[in-house]
Design a protein around this motif. Sequence first.
Motif, PDB file in Angstrom:
ATOM      1  N   LYS A  97      -4.809  -4.466  -2.405  1.00 48.59           N
ATOM      2  CA  LYS A  97      -3.495  -3.988  -1.975  1.00 48.59           C
ATOM      3  C   LYS A  97      -3.617  -3.607  -0.505  1.00 48.59           C
ATOM      4  O   LYS A  97      -4.641  -3.080  -0.082  1.00 48.59           O
ATOM      5  CB  LYS A  97      -3.050  -2.801  -2.816  1.00 48.59           C
ATOM      6  CG  LYS A  97      -2.809  -3.168  -4.280  1.00 48.59           C
ATOM      7  CD  LYS A  97      -2.419  -1.962  -5.119  1.00 48.59           C
ATOM      8  CE  LYS A  97      -2.227  -2.361  -6.568  1.00 48.59           C
ATOM      9  NZ  LYS A  97      -1.924  -1.203  -7.438  1.00 48.59           N
ATOM     10  N   LYS A 144       2.470   0.575  -6.590  1.00 50.67           N
ATOM     11  CA  LYS A 144       3.206  -0.510  -5.950  1.00 50.67           C
ATOM     12  C   LYS A 144       3.967   0.020  -4.739  1.00 50.67           C
ATOM     13  O   LYS A 144       4.619   1.061  -4.809  1.00 50.67           O
ATOM     14  CB  LYS A 144       4.172  -1.137  -6.951  1.00 50.67           C
ATOM     15  CG  LYS A 144       4.843  -2.394  -6.423  1.00 50.67           C
ATOM     16  CD  LYS A 144       5.714  -3.023  -7.494  1.00 50.67           C
ATOM     17  CE  LYS A 144       6.374  -4.297  -6.967  1.00 50.67           C
ATOM     18  NZ  LYS A 144       7.232  -4.939  -8.012  1.00 50.67           N
ATOM     19  N   ASN A 145       3.880  -0.701  -3.635  1.00 48.90           N
ATOM     20  CA  ASN A 145       4.548  -0.367  -2.369  1.00 48.90           C
ATOM     21  C   ASN A 145       3.976   0.875  -1.686  1.00 48.90           C
ATOM     22  O   ASN A 145       4.529   1.341  -0.695  1.00 48.90           O
ATOM     23  CB  ASN A 145       6.062  -0.178  -2.567  1.00 48.90           C
ATOM     24  CG  ASN A 145       6.737  -1.447  -3.058  1.00 48.90           C
ATOM     25  OD1 ASN A 145       6.379  -2.544  -2.639  1.00 48.90           O
ATOM     26  ND2 ASN A 145       7.711  -1.295  -3.947  1.00 48.90           N
ATOM     27  N   ASP A 146       2.883   1.415  -2.207  1.00 51.00           N
ATOM     28  CA  ASP A 146       2.223   2.559  -1.571  1.00 51.00           C
ATOM     29  C   ASP A 146       1.279   2.033  -0.500  1.00 51.00           C
ATOM     30  O   ASP A 146       0.386   1.240  -0.779  1.00 51.00           O
ATOM     31  CB  ASP A 146       1.451   3.358  -2.627  1.00 51.00           C
ATOM     32  CG  ASP A 146       0.749   4.575  -2.028  1.00 51.00           C
ATOM     33  OD1 ASP A 146       0.956   4.852  -0.833  1.00 51.00           O
ATOM     34  OD2 ASP A 146      -0.010   5.241  -2.761  1.00 51.00           O
ATOM     35  N   LYS A 147       1.461   2.473   0.729  1.00 38.21           N
ATOM     36  CA  LYS A 147       0.647   1.985   1.842  1.00 38.21           C
ATOM     37  C   LYS A 147      -0.252   3.069   2.425  1.00 38.21           C
ATOM     38  O   LYS A 147      -0.890   2.866   3.448  1.00 38.21           O
ATOM     39  CB  LYS A 147       1.551   1.404   2.939  1.00 38.21           C
ATOM     40  CG  LYS A 147       2.334   0.169   2.503  1.00 38.21           C
ATOM     41  CD  LYS A 147       3.120  -0.417   3.638  1.00 38.21           C
ATOM     42  CE  LYS A 147       3.909  -1.639   3.209  1.00 38.21           C
ATOM     43  NZ  LYS A 147       3.040  -2.744   2.756  1.00 38.21           N
TER      44      LYS A 147
END
Length: 265
Positions: free
Chosen positions: A115, A184-187
């Motif tokens: 990711k 999900k979508n965690d940066k």
Amino acid sequence: MSILQELLFPPPPSLYITAMSVVGLVSLSYCGLAEVRGKHLQYSKFWNVQSKGKGKEGIKLSSRAGMLLLYTPAVVAGAASLAFYPSPSLRFWLLSWALTIHFLKRVLEVLFVHKYSGGMILDSAILISLSYFTATVNALYAQYLTVGTPEPHIDLKYAGIVVFLVGIAGNFYHHYLLSKLREKNDKGYKIPKGGLFNLVICPHYLFEILGFIGISCISQTVYASSFTIGTIGYLMGRSYATRKWYRAKFSNFPAEVKALIPFVF
């Protein structure tokens, strides 16, 4: 010198491979020293460190595209040696498989495991990609040059297979743990936990080193050994820089967690 003669094939009658053995060792070691000094190859958490505050940033790639560029040429080189070139020896065949599996695993991780939070500078991607590709081609060529020469007195190829498999499995496991840190979508970044992350911040580098040591044992050539030593130097520098980055970013970073080697470094 006598110990090396027991463990390695004699240096090949090739000025090119001899020169590339030195170039690989010196350049990778220099890159490791540069990491310690804060001059990073711009990928992962260091992807934009050098460019901040500077007018010229360079061409940016997405992390996925950059990582695929890193590993795909080396996969193609390894697979081509298996598909189109009749293996002249068992060592050559084992080395071809090990190199192909090593880089194919990385491509599959890029596609299905990792990711991403940032990007990659094209210059760094090209430099690393060329390093992996030329190292793969040169390792296979150096192995080909050993065909018909006396084997080293101490045969390490079967031990090398075991070390390689341990390295590749441990590297994958810790990459998997890293991927589970983010939803999900965690940066954002978090302090990794689980596995050897409780002892070192870069266990995936530690197992990557084991994988390359395994490849060197399968090969037992001067070139493979030189590249592995250079890789160790680079990953030591990269892990040192990574630990420094985590300590600066997280005030609660555990002081007992080392960079690469549990309890030591």
